[in-house]
Scaffold this active site. Structure first.
Site, short mmCIF file in Angstrom:
data_model
loop_
_atom_site.label_atom_id
_atom_site.label_comp_id
_atom_site.label_asym_id
_atom_site.label_seq_id
_atom_site.Cartn_x
_atom_site.Cartn_y
_atom_site.Cartn_z
N HIS A 264 0.98 -1.24 0.09
CA HIS A 264 -0.11 -0.01 0.09
C HIS A 264 0.82 1.25 0.15
CE1 HIS A 264 -2.83 -2.83 2.35
NE2 HIS A 264 -3.37 -2.65 1.10
N GLU A 302 -4.28 -4.35 -4.64
CA GLU A 302 -5.74 -4.46 -4.78
C GLU A 302 -6.23 -2.97 -4.66
OE1 GLU A 302 -6.36 -2.99 -1.30
OE2 GLU A 302 -5.72 -4.47 0.11
#
Length: 355
Positions: A264, A302
């Site tokens: 992330h 994602e």
């Protein structure tokens, strides 16, 4: 230093010795190449090259310095473009024979049919010593499987402390590095970033110092997450999380393998946004992940399925779109980058700009 640096200027770049820096100067006259290396301690070395039949034949100095200089020369010739340059080492008889043997043992060079050695950029960029400053980094931690919340996975190595990756970025004229987060010393910066509307739109973690301290302490104490600050010439500009996918929330949504990793990112400083910066930190983060454990063959992500710009950036970085799936808080797109593609297609370098 200018944001874009001309090839004939000196640039700071990591030395072969872990955690140290050197300088290189590249001069290309068309038929010949000369790369001057400033080594630690004020010493210098040089690699020269000449073009022959579409190949660049390099001649390093016959010494241990020759290996350091050659490593920096290969980096200088391959760091800025995805072009597949054919690099060959001049005949290695006599004093150079030990250097040639070392290059073959390390996997940097491969024997060619003409008796010379062909330098493999895709293998060179997989040697962790050139970019990972900590001793023992880039080795395979002994494997032992354990269970965490019903998920079977390898026990992860103890998390490092301090700088874990360094790389010179020629087109920005400085050094990009990743270091582990200090939950107390970095709290004010982290909290400011999380409360930035542009970051909060993606992360949804705006809040108080108290909440952000607890968040950092939780992440730092979790064996499957490595929280990092990205810095450019020592100035922090972004927060990254590198995680082991099998223990992460993404794991149940695909066939997660033992050494798959994900990430992330939050870029906290406006001055470090934009294409030139993305082409620096994004491939460098992928490079670090692949170097950190040689068994990592896939990196996953994602992004929110509606985040068009981020998905476009991932396309350029070599990620394949796998499928859409649903988290409780968002619909996501599963993306995946293969180690083989990253190094074979030289994705550690930026793609050529389109007209």
């Amino acid at each position: 230093m200018n944001a874009r640096q001309k090839p004939d200027q000196f640039s700071a770049t990591p030395d072969l010795s872990r955690g140290r820096t050197a300088a290189w100067r590249l001069e290309d006259t068309g038929g010949e190449v000369r790369i001057g290396i400033g080594l630690p301690g004020g010493e210098t070395a040089e690699v020269t090259g000449r073009r022959e039949n579409g190949q660049l034949v390099l001649t390093p100095a016959p010494s241990v310095q020759g290996l350091e200089a050659l490593a920096r020369a290969v980096e200088a010739l391959t760091a800025s473009a995805r072009e597949d340059r054919s690099l060959v080492l001049a005949s290695g008889g006599g004093a150079n024979s030990a250097l040639c043997d070392l290059l073959v043992r390390q996997g940097i060079a491969l024997p060619a049919e003409d008796g010379r050695l062909r330098i493999s950029a895709r293998q060179f960029w997989q040697v962790p010593d050139f970019w990972l400053p900590q001793d023992g980094a880039g080795t395979a931690y002994p494997e032992r499987h354990i269970l965490t919340e019903g998920r079977r996975h390898p026990r992860r190595r103890p998390k490092p402390s301090g700088t874990v990756y360094r790389r010179h970025i020629p087109w920005l004229g400085g050094e990009l590095s990743f270091r582990t987060v200090d939950p107390e010393a970095d709290l004010a910066t982290f909290s400011r970033w999380m409360n930035d509307p542009r970051v909060d739109e993606i992360w949804e973690d705006a809040g108080s110092f108290h909440a952000h301290r607890a968040m950092l302490e939780e992440k730092s104490g979790d064996p499957h997450i490595l929280p990092l600050f990205a810095e450019f010439d020592g100035t922090p500009f972004g927060y990254f999380e590198v995680y082991w996918a099998k223990e992460n929330r993404i794991g149940p949504h695909y066939d997660a393998q033992d050494y798959d990793r994900g990430w992330h990112v939050a870029i906290g400083e406006d001055a470090y946004r934009g294409r030139e910066w993305i082409t620096a930190w994004l491939p460098s983060l992928m490079h670090f992940i692949f170097l950190d454990d040689p068994r990592t063959a896939r990196i996953v992500g994602e992004p929110r399925w509606t985040h068009v710009q981020q998905i476009r950036n991932l396309d350029r970085a070599g990620f394949a779109k796998v499928k859409h799936f649903d988290f409780p808080h968002k619909r996501a797109l599963l993306v995946m980058l293969l180690r083989e593609r990253f190094f074979s297609d030289r994705l550690f370098a930026p793609e050529a700009p389109t007209a």
